[in-house]
Design an enzyme around this catalytic site. Sequence first.
Site, PDB file in Angstrom:
ATOM      1  N   VAL A 127       6.428   6.019  17.935  1.00 60.68           N
ATOM      2  CA  VAL A 127       6.392   6.766  16.667  1.00 60.68           C
ATOM      3  C   VAL A 127       5.203   7.738  16.631  1.00 60.68           C
ATOM      4  O   VAL A 127       5.360   8.906  16.282  1.00 60.68           O
ATOM      5  CB  VAL A 127       6.350   5.804  15.453  1.00 60.68           C
TER       6      VAL A 127
ATOM      7  N   ARG B 124      -3.693  10.939   3.721  1.00 58.09           N
ATOM      8  CA  ARG B 124      -2.491  11.699   4.028  1.00 58.09           C
ATOM      9  C   ARG B 124      -1.436  11.587   2.928  1.00 58.09           C
ATOM     10  O   ARG B 124      -0.763  12.549   2.587  1.00 58.09           O
ATOM     11  CB  ARG B 124      -1.919  11.194   5.354  1.00 58.09           C
TER      12      ARG B 124
ATOM     13  N   CYS C  33      -5.183  12.765  12.416  1.00 54.73           N
ATOM     14  CA  CYS C  33      -6.012  11.587  12.195  1.00 54.73           C
ATOM     15  C   CYS C  33      -6.107  10.830  13.507  1.00 54.73           C
ATOM     16  O   CYS C  33      -5.611  11.283  14.532  1.00 54.73           O
ATOM     17  CB  CYS C  33      -5.458  10.730  11.080  1.00 54.73           C
TER      18      CYS C  33
ATOM     19  N   ARG D 146      -9.546   0.452   3.275  1.00 55.03           N
ATOM     20  CA  ARG D 146      -8.563   1.471   2.876  1.00 55.03           C
ATOM     21  C   ARG D 146      -7.219   0.832   2.589  1.00 55.03           C
ATOM     22  O   ARG D 146      -6.534   1.222   1.646  1.00 55.03           O
ATOM     23  CB  ARG D 146      -8.344   2.452   4.043  1.00 55.03           C
TER      24      ARG D 146
ATOM     25  N   ARG E  97       0.128  14.363  13.337  1.00 52.48           N
ATOM     26  CA  ARG E  97       0.718  14.156  12.020  1.00 52.48           C
ATOM     27  C   ARG E  97       1.018  15.464  11.269  1.00 52.48           C
ATOM     28  O   ARG E  97       0.419  15.768  10.233  1.00 52.48           O
ATOM     29  CB  ARG E  97      -0.145  13.205  11.196  1.00 52.48           C
ATOM     30  N   PRO E  98       1.997  16.231  11.769  1.00 51.52           N
ATOM     31  CA  PRO E  98       2.364  17.495  11.112  1.00 51.52           C
ATOM     32  C   PRO E  98       3.099  17.264   9.784  1.00 51.52           C
ATOM     33  O   PRO E  98       3.487  16.134   9.470  1.00 51.52           O
ATOM     34  CB  PRO E  98       3.308  18.140  12.127  1.00 51.52           C
ATOM     35  N   VAL E  99       3.275  18.358   9.013  1.00 51.71           N
ATOM     36  CA  VAL E  99       4.026  18.259   7.747  1.00 51.71           C
ATOM     37  C   VAL E  99       5.178  19.274   7.726  1.00 51.71           C
ATOM     38  O   VAL E  99       5.661  19.646   6.673  1.00 51.71           O
ATOM     39  CB  VAL E  99       3.110  18.460   6.510  1.00 51.71           C
ATOM     40  N   ASP E 100       5.621  19.697   8.909  1.00 50.82           N
ATOM     41  CA  ASP E 100       6.658  20.731   8.981  1.00 50.82           C
ATOM     42  C   ASP E 100       7.954  20.296   8.285  1.00 50.82           C
ATOM     43  O   ASP E 100       8.646  21.119   7.671  1.00 50.82           O
ATOM     44  CB  ASP E 100       6.923  21.099  10.444  1.00 50.82           C
TER      45      ASP E 100
ATOM     46  N   LYS F 210       0.831  -1.222   0.000  1.00 54.19           N
ATOM     47  CA  LYS F 210       0.000   0.000   0.000  1.00 54.19           C
ATOM     48  C   LYS F 210       0.860   1.264   0.000  1.00 54.19           C
ATOM     49  O   LYS F 210       0.661   2.161  -0.810  1.00 54.19           O
ATOM     50  CB  LYS F 210      -0.904  -0.001   1.238  1.00 54.19           C
ATOM     51  N   ASN F 211       1.819   1.321   0.923  1.00 54.98           N
ATOM     52  CA  ASN F 211       2.566   2.575   1.072  1.00 54.98           C
ATOM     53  C   ASN F 211       3.504   2.836  -0.094  1.00 54.98           C
ATOM     54  O   ASN F 211       3.885   3.983  -0.336  1.00 54.98           O
ATOM     55  CB  ASN F 211       3.322   2.595   2.407  1.00 54.98           C
TER      56      ASN F 211
ATOM     57  N   ASP G 261       3.222   0.103  12.343  1.00 53.24           N
ATOM     58  CA  ASP G 261       2.032  -0.468  11.695  1.00 53.24           C
ATOM     59  C   ASP G 261       1.766  -1.911  12.133  1.00 53.24           C
ATOM     60  O   ASP G 261       0.691  -2.447  11.862  1.00 53.24           O
ATOM     61  CB  ASP G 261       2.173  -0.407  10.167  1.00 53.24           C
TER      62      ASP G 261
HETATM   63  C1  UD1 Z   1       4.118   6.550   6.870  1.00 49.95           C
HETATM   64  C2  UD1 Z   1       3.174   5.420   6.507  1.00 49.95           C
HETATM   65  C3  UD1 Z   1       2.454   4.893   7.745  1.00 49.95           C
HETATM   66  C4  UD1 Z   1       3.449   4.545   8.847  1.00 49.95           C
HETATM   67  C5  UD1 Z   1       4.402   5.700   9.107  1.00 49.95           C
HETATM   68  C6  UD1 Z   1       5.521   5.340  10.070  1.00 49.95           C
HETATM   69  C7  UD1 Z   1       2.550   6.034   4.261  1.00 49.95           C
HETATM   70  C8  UD1 Z   1       1.456   6.450   3.326  1.00 49.95           C
HETATM   71  N1  UD1 Z   1       2.215   5.920   5.540  1.00 49.95           N
HETATM   72  O1  UD1 Z   1       3.316   7.618   7.349  1.00 49.95           O
HETATM   73  O2  UD1 Z   1       1.727   3.727   7.363  1.00 49.95           O
HETATM   74  O3  UD1 Z   1       2.740   4.266  10.030  1.00 49.95           O
HETATM   75  O4  UD1 Z   1       5.032   6.098   7.860  1.00 49.95           O
HETATM   76  O5  UD1 Z   1       6.205   4.230   9.636  1.00 49.95           O
HETATM   77  O6  UD1 Z   1       3.641   5.749   3.829  1.00 49.95           O
HETATM   78  N2  UD1 Z   1       6.526  13.949  11.639  1.00 49.95           N
HETATM   79  C9  UD1 Z   1       6.789  15.236  11.998  1.00 49.95           C
HETATM   80  N3  UD1 Z   1       6.822  16.179  10.998  1.00 49.95           N
HETATM   81  C10 UD1 Z   1       6.622  15.866   9.677  1.00 49.95           C
HETATM   82  C11 UD1 Z   1       6.367  14.533   9.355  1.00 49.95           C
HETATM   83  C12 UD1 Z   1       6.338  13.593  10.356  1.00 49.95           C
HETATM   84  O7  UD1 Z   1       6.969  15.577  13.160  1.00 49.95           O
HETATM   85  O8  UD1 Z   1       6.670  16.768   8.830  1.00 49.95           O
HETATM   86  C13 UD1 Z   1       6.472  12.907  12.711  1.00 49.95           C
HETATM   87  C14 UD1 Z   1       5.085  12.276  12.834  1.00 49.95           C
HETATM   88  O9  UD1 Z   1       4.225  13.057  13.635  1.00 49.95           O
HETATM   89  C15 UD1 Z   1       5.397  10.939  13.445  1.00 49.95           C
HETATM   90  C16 UD1 Z   1       6.783  10.610  12.870  1.00 49.95           C
HETATM   91  O10 UD1 Z   1       7.296  11.822  12.342  1.00 49.95           O
HETATM   92  O11 UD1 Z   1       5.496  11.059  14.847  1.00 49.95           O
HETATM   93  C17 UD1 Z   1       6.766   9.571  11.771  1.00 49.95           C
HETATM   94  O12 UD1 Z   1       5.834   9.955  10.776  1.00 49.95           O
HETATM   95  P1  UD1 Z   1       6.090   9.683   9.239  1.00 49.95           P
HETATM   96  O13 UD1 Z   1       7.239   8.747   9.080  1.00 49.95           O
HETATM   97  O14 UD1 Z   1       6.154  10.977   8.518  1.00 49.95           O
HETATM   98  O15 UD1 Z   1       4.746   8.929   8.834  1.00 49.95           O
HETATM   99  P2  UD1 Z   1       3.968   9.067   7.466  1.00 49.95           P
HETATM  100  O16 UD1 Z   1       4.925   9.279   6.354  1.00 49.95           O
HETATM  101  O17 UD1 Z   1       2.841  10.007   7.603  1.00 49.95           O
END
Ligand code: UD1
Length: 457
Positions: free
Chosen positions: A347, A109, A133, A417, A138-141, A39-40, A325
């Site tokens: 995580v 996302r 969620c 999903r 789940r920030p995008v900074d 999926k990912n 996961d």
């Molecule tokens: C991806 C996977 C999800 C998996 C996760 C962790 C996809 C579509 N989803 O989610 O199934 O559970 O990896 O293995 O591939 N974070 C920040 N700032 C950011 C981005 C992330 O602080 O800009 C933090 C998140 O809040 C979290 C950690 O980093 O605590 C890991 O998140 P991340 O690896 O980014 O997960 P996703 O890519 O959303």
Amino acid sequence: MNPSTSLPDAKLAPQADSSVLQIWGGHPLQGHVKISGAKNSALVIMAGALLCSGDCHIRNVPMLADVEKMGQVLSALGVNVSHQDDILDINASSITTSKAPYELVTQLRASFFAIGSILARLGVAQMPLPGGCAIGARPVDLHVRGLQAMGAEVQIEHGICNAYVPGGGRLKGAKIYLDTPSVGATETLMMAATLADGETIIENAAREPEVADLANFCNAMGAKIHGAGTSIITIVGVPQLHSVDYSIIPDRIETGTFLVAGAITRSEILLSPVIPDHLIPVIAKLREIGVPIIEEGPDCLRLLPAETLKATYIETLPHPGFPTDMQAPFMALLTLAEGDSIINESVFENRLRHASELNRLGAEIRVKGNAAFVRGVPMLSGAPVLGTDLRASAALVLAGLAAEGLTTFQGLHHLDRGYDRLDLKLLQLGAKIKRVQEIPTPELTSNGSNPPVTTST
Ligand code: UD1
């Protein structure tokens, strides 16, 4: 080997609407399960297809509601998308808008990650913020800061992330350090750097196999990405990419979920195709718990029934640590292990909500902060349960397979999903499981031999 018969040839993942799953637990599974594409990988490779103006022929695509939604996001951008069985054809020769639709991006996302490829292709992108969620904020900074380091102007206004390259040129290669090895940020920035001017280095990059899969896909289109799968990724920008025919890796989380399904029901099952190297922490933990797993050839695993399940300690970590996961499915398994287990979710901040639902099935779990204390019980007993997110839902279905009597699971939209027809695959392994359209008030049966059933969907 006992190859699985083929699953129904549905075009898209089944619609969940008001359906529930009825599971009559306590029956061992048997046979072979065919693992679908990851999926990912699929979701981010679809975003990566936006980098290329030629044809992308993508194989081994899992049949998921999320893949369907990602297809809708691409279509809304003016991209040609067609789906036949497990093959996706994407042609992004013309992207007619740089603005992704709010209703879809907020549901998925991974679609936000396309900000990297849209910006690289068009020099401008407008992406609604994906929002939080059920498992945390789940920030995008990190995505934003990385794009800024590559020369993009990024502003967040009214819930939209507006990004553009000043002067209408290309992004510029940069050295980027990620505070945390975010999978999504690594993928966004890797895609953005693929068509940038010069060299980009991502340090403390995520090492997940799906990151490497995306890099392999991009390289097959002519990108120059080195080191994906390690914590330092180097990308030398190229002017453009070309058509590709690519096959997605098997889903390690689906594999892990079926391994736990076999373990919790004390079954013997065979799983393929798999990449055992992607499952090292999962296989190691299962063996520690007492579940025998044999690697049969390069892409096949055989799981044998455990004599006893033993308690353990699990801490979720970025790859190659134990995957977050798989945390919920393992919690389901450890409810039946002898002794006290501890699970530390490090995580995501809010990913233990399945504990209280597992307790409804007779488990003994206490949650304190990000830790779950699981006291093993001799048996679970069926009950109505509600899934709150994708992996929590899988955990409840697995617990239902082991619980005595009937478990009624609500939350199929979560399962659909991210799992390719999980209920049908379990059915083929001999599980007593049925998707029904409304919540029935059935008589409880303990052996599942003659389950009361309402309308099938
Ligand atoms: C991806 C996977 C999800 C998996 C996760 C962790 C996809 C579509 N989803 O989610 O199934 O559970 O990896 O293995 O591939 N974070 C920040 N700032 C950011 C981005 C992330 O602080 O800009 C933090 C998140 O809040 C979290 C950690 O980093 O605590 C890991 O998140 P991340 O690896 O980014 O997960 P996703 O890519 O959303």
